[in-house]
Motif scaffolding. Sequence first.
Motif, PDB file in Angstrom:
ATOM      1  N   ALA A   1       3.648  14.991 140.270  1.00  0.00           N
ATOM      2  CA  ALA A   1       4.985  15.023 140.873  1.00  0.00           C
ATOM      3  C   ALA A   1       6.054  14.800 139.817  1.00  0.00           C
ATOM      4  N   GLU A   2       5.816  13.857 138.928  1.00  0.00           N
ATOM      5  CA  GLU A   2       6.793  13.572 137.873  1.00  0.00           C
ATOM      6  C   GLU A   2       6.916  14.735 136.905  1.00  0.00           C
ATOM      7  N   GLU A   3       5.792  15.345 136.572  1.00  0.00           N
ATOM      8  CA  GLU A   3       5.844  16.513 135.684  1.00  0.00           C
ATOM      9  C   GLU A   3       6.628  17.649 136.324  1.00  0.00           C
ATOM     10  N   ALA A   4       6.390  17.893 137.609  1.00  0.00           N
ATOM     11  CA  ALA A   4       7.131  18.949 138.307  1.00  0.00           C
ATOM     12  C   ALA A   4       8.622  18.660 138.314  1.00  0.00           C
ATOM     13  N   MET A   5       8.984  17.395 138.512  1.00  0.00           N
ATOM     14  CA  MET A   5      10.398  17.028 138.541  1.00  0.00           C
ATOM     15  C   MET A   5      11.039  17.223 137.173  1.00  0.00           C
ATOM     16  N   LEU A   6      10.354  16.800 136.120  1.00  0.00           N
ATOM     17  CA  LEU A   6      10.917  16.927 134.778  1.00  0.00           C
ATOM     18  C   LEU A   6      11.082  18.388 134.392  1.00  0.00           C
ATOM     19  N   ARG A   7      10.109  19.217 134.725  1.00  0.00           N
ATOM     20  CA  ARG A   7      10.240  20.647 134.418  1.00  0.00           C
ATOM     21  C   ARG A   7      11.407  21.257 135.193  1.00  0.00           C
ATOM     22  N   GLU A   8      11.567  20.851 136.424  1.00  0.00           N
ATOM     23  CA  GLU A   8      12.640  21.410 137.250  1.00  0.00           C
ATOM     24  C   GLU A   8      14.010  20.980 136.742  1.00  0.00           C
ATOM     25  N   VAL A   9      14.150  19.708 136.413  1.00  0.00           N
ATOM     26  CA  VAL A   9      15.475  19.207 136.056  1.00  0.00           C
ATOM     27  C   VAL A   9      15.926  19.771 134.712  1.00  0.00           C
ATOM     28  N   HIS A  10      15.006  20.017 133.810  1.00  0.00           N
ATOM     29  CA  HIS A  10      15.422  20.577 132.528  1.00  0.00           C
ATOM     30  C   HIS A  10      15.538  22.090 132.552  1.00  0.00           C
ATOM     31  N   ALA A  11      14.860  22.714 133.495  1.00  0.00           N
ATOM     32  CA  ALA A  11      15.129  24.134 133.720  1.00  0.00           C
ATOM     33  C   ALA A  11      16.512  24.340 134.323  1.00  0.00           C
TER      34      ALA A  11
END
Length: 617
Positions: free
Chosen positions: A253-263
């Motif tokens: 979940a954290e990895e998905a959030m980090l990828r989304e926020v920096h995209a």
Amino acid sequence: MTMKSTPVRHAGIGILAASLLLGTGVGNAAPAVAAAPVCVAIAGAMQITADCIDPQFAKPVIDSETDETSPVAHHRIRAHFEGTNIEFNVYFHAKQDLGKWAGRFFQYTYPTAFTPEEDTSRADDRAIGFALSSGGYAVQAGNKSLALGYRHTAAAAKFAETLAAKYYGSTRTISGYLYGPSGGSYQTIGATENSTGVWQGFVPMVQGVPQPTSYNFLGRSAAELILGNKAGQIRNALLPGGSGNPYAGLDPAEEAMLREVHALGIPWKGWEFPDYLLGRSDQYPQGLDSDAPLSFDPTYANDFWNTPGYLGTEVSPLGNRVRAELATMGDTVGNRWNIANRFYYRYQTPPASEGWVGLQQFLKADGTPLYPQRPVKDPGFSGFVSGNTAFDGSINGKVIVVDNLYDTDALPQHADWYRQRVQASLGQAATDNYRIYYNDHADHQNAPVTGERAKHLVNWYGMAEQALRDVAAWAENGVKPLASTNYHVSDAQVVVPENAAARRGIQPTVDLTVQGKESTSINVGQTINLRAKAQVPPGAGAVVKAEWDLDGDGVYTHAPLVRVGSVVTLQTNVAFDKPGTYLVALRVSSERTGDPTATFALAQNLDRVQVVVTPGG
């Protein structure tokens, strides 16, 4: 002190400039002049010319004139517009320095609404000192209503020209330059798209644009919810000597959030100061989250938690985490809105043709949205702050944008979004009217860089001052400014070359190594060697100052320079008497003419290395 309270109607600069009153400053009354046209609005944006009258600001009133000594000797005129709460100040050279005026003015603008007790029209010492030292007088109009856009600034600028003509005893053409950061950049863009002849050049700083749903702030708020407990390890991975992998140690979940926020385009560099990025620092006393229902979309939270397609019902690691967060917070109405609000950016996705590359992650291959779309658009504040400008790139005059690569408030990619509109609007003429300079190790704040921030950030304001001087030379004498920063956009992130000659722009670059690397481990008392080189882009001047921060506390000391051609080299040996992890920094300053005594228009940058000191044997 001379006290006055006489309304003076502005009826065109050329008319009033020749007919101002006698007196030590500007006099007491003006003779009758020919009628001037009334400014007109097109698509809600007031079109301001040098000679039209804005009826809301038709009666400037001079309140006082004073000769002052701080920050330098100058003559100050304080005034207001009758029937409004708008005050403004004009700062002329002192009588003994009239010959230093070069026929120009500089005007700062910012849209904050202040309390009635605050004198928001008074320029700060730096704005006054910079203007007077750069051949200009300073103008600043207070703003106690966010909805004014650029209109009050234009009216103040035009009336100030009539004052200047009398004060300096001159009939010369006066050139003006408007600049403002953040919300002030909205006003500055509004002015360049909707005025002619009032200003000749513009410097929007840390440029904001009317992005959908203010998605950069929402994305950061979402990151605070999901990644707040991992902020330190993400920061450490990205520091000099770190692993370089910010995803290490994150759950799905954290990895998905980090990828989304920096995209979304929120810069990786922002994690240098995670409390600011996540809205936990002193600059965000209220944080980034809100329990308040969206007045323009009152059914959103219910849909988020109950309707298929929304994250609140999504079967995924991130969806599961969101529901777990609600359970932890307590399933009450305020908490349901709090979490749902953070992810609103997913549900208003514009088509790819609109250029919002940070939101294109929410489009399918055929260009249609991945998620349900909300029927109501967030009105935001860009419209009324900018004076309802179109943000279509139809600039009038010379424009140099100053933007920063650590900025999480006004994303670096947003300045490129506007650059593309200027290019589309002007075509080949864009090269003759527009520049954009990106600065490294600089964020959104223009306050003095001290304390924690000084460890990794430089004061970028000097680069804005240099841009103002450059835009003046461009507008008045046709002197082309240095080329725009060379950059490209990858996954909504603005990427620049490491080398100054390749990067271009106006900022120097610094390359610091410890024992030839970006990190090292040593024992207490062991001596190590630090080496650095600093360069400026071609034509950008010379490095005039260097400073070490050897223990990583944000306090810098002088470093002697050795110059080899256009490259400055430095080295020193250092030992540490206590164990710990030290981020050693070198900060350099360059100046266009190579003047080491210069106060304004200094361009700064820094570099850091990591030194891990162990007790040893």
